[in-house]
Design a protein around this motif. Structure first.
Motif, short mmCIF file in Angstrom:
data_model
loop_
_atom_site.label_atom_id
_atom_site.label_comp_id
_atom_site.label_asym_id
_atom_site.label_seq_id
_atom_site.Cartn_x
_atom_site.Cartn_y
_atom_site.Cartn_z
N UNK A 81 0.05 -4.18 -4.07
CA UNK A 81 0.07 -3.86 -2.42
C UNK A 81 1.54 -3.60 -1.98
N UNK A 82 2.57 -3.60 -2.76
CA UNK A 82 3.73 -2.89 -2.11
C UNK A 82 4.66 -2.30 -3.58
N UNK A 83 6.05 -1.71 -3.35
CA UNK A 83 6.75 -1.23 -4.45
C UNK A 83 7.12 -2.42 -5.32
N UNK A 98 11.08 9.34 -5.67
CA UNK A 98 10.94 9.81 -4.31
C UNK A 98 10.19 10.85 -3.76
N UNK A 99 9.32 10.85 -2.74
CA UNK A 99 8.74 12.12 -2.38
C UNK A 99 8.70 12.15 -0.79
N UNK A 133 6.21 7.82 -4.87
CA UNK A 133 5.10 7.82 -5.67
C UNK A 133 5.18 7.26 -6.96
N UNK A 134 4.13 6.38 -7.31
CA UNK A 134 4.06 5.73 -8.68
C UNK A 134 3.22 6.08 -9.50
N UNK A 196 -2.01 8.27 -9.30
CA UNK A 196 -0.99 8.26 -8.71
C UNK A 196 -1.42 7.04 -7.54
N UNK A 197 -0.10 6.48 -7.23
CA UNK A 197 0.08 5.11 -6.41
C UNK A 197 0.78 5.90 -5.17
N UNK A 198 0.67 5.50 -3.91
CA UNK A 198 1.23 6.08 -2.75
C UNK A 198 1.95 4.92 -1.98
N UNK A 199 3.27 5.00 -1.84
CA UNK A 199 3.67 3.72 -0.77
C UNK A 199 4.62 4.33 0.03
#
Length: 211
Positions: A81-83, A98-99, A133-134, A196-199
């Motif tokens: 749900x989060x970083x 970072x992106x 980006x994870x 990819x996971x985007x936060x």
């Protein structure tokens, strides 16, 4: 003694924390068998993510005393749900880079790196919005030509190997590969879009396509 009393709820507070590694595995399996046989709701508190993933039917992840995600173990792993959750669940931990949002929300521009297209649709927000980006180490792909990763440390684990290295901009990255480590001090990697996971970098929250 608690089992004999036939309670409606079991409360476990890190019951295996003082055991050695081998006994922890044995007792983890025994607790799972007892819980299934007795069918009694159990609340199990642990800092060990392996215990949480293997024993829990549902996980409640807390951060600084605040609940941040309640879901099945695989949902927590596959859709954090989060970083904080992304970096906590999984070993080695998820890579977080970072992106910025780019191409009308359809891609992420890595700081000092390539443009990464999203496989599942655009994200809300204006181009230039800060992202995190994870990608999990086991999902990073080794390719013939891609992003250069300079290897600092190789951790052979038998059937798999963990590579820890640096990208050109100095960001640290972990890669998990099957079998022995590839030769050389530099490997070429790529990030599969579907992995990819985007936060949102400002809030730390997961950023999914609308709807």
């Amino acid at each position: 003694r608690a089992i004999v009393r036939h309670p409606k709820l079991f409360l476990f507070d890190e019951p295996l924390s003082n055991l050695d590694a081998k006994l922890r595995v044995t007792m983890r399996a025994e607790i799972k068998r007892l819980q299934r046989r007795m069918a009694v709701t159990s609340l199990y508190v642990t800092h060990d993510q392996v215990e949480a993933m293997t024993l829990g039917d549902r996980l409640l992840v807390l951060h600084q005393g605040v609940p941040v995600q309640l879901a099945t173990p695989m949902e927590v792993f596959e859709r954090p749900a989060n970083v904080y959750v992304a970096g906590f669940i999984g070993a080695p931990a998820m890579n977080l880079l970072p992106a910025t949002l780019a191409a009308g929300g359809t891609a992420a521009q890595l700081d000092g790196g390539p443009l990464l297209a999203f496989a599942d649709g655009p994200r809300p927000g204006a181009d230039g919005m800060k992202l995190t980006i994870g990608i999990r180490p086991e999902h990073v792909a080794l390719v013939a030509s891609g992003l250069a990763l300079t290897i600092d440390l190789v951790e052979p684990l038998g059937s798999e190997t963990v590579l820890i290295g640096r990208l050109a901009d100095g960001e640290m990255l972990s890669v998990k590969v099957a079998g022995p480590a590839p030769p050389g001090e530099v490997v070429q990697i790529a990030f599969p879009p579907a992995s990819l996971h985007v936060f949102n970098a400002a809030t730390g929250l997961r950023l999914d396509p609308p709807g």
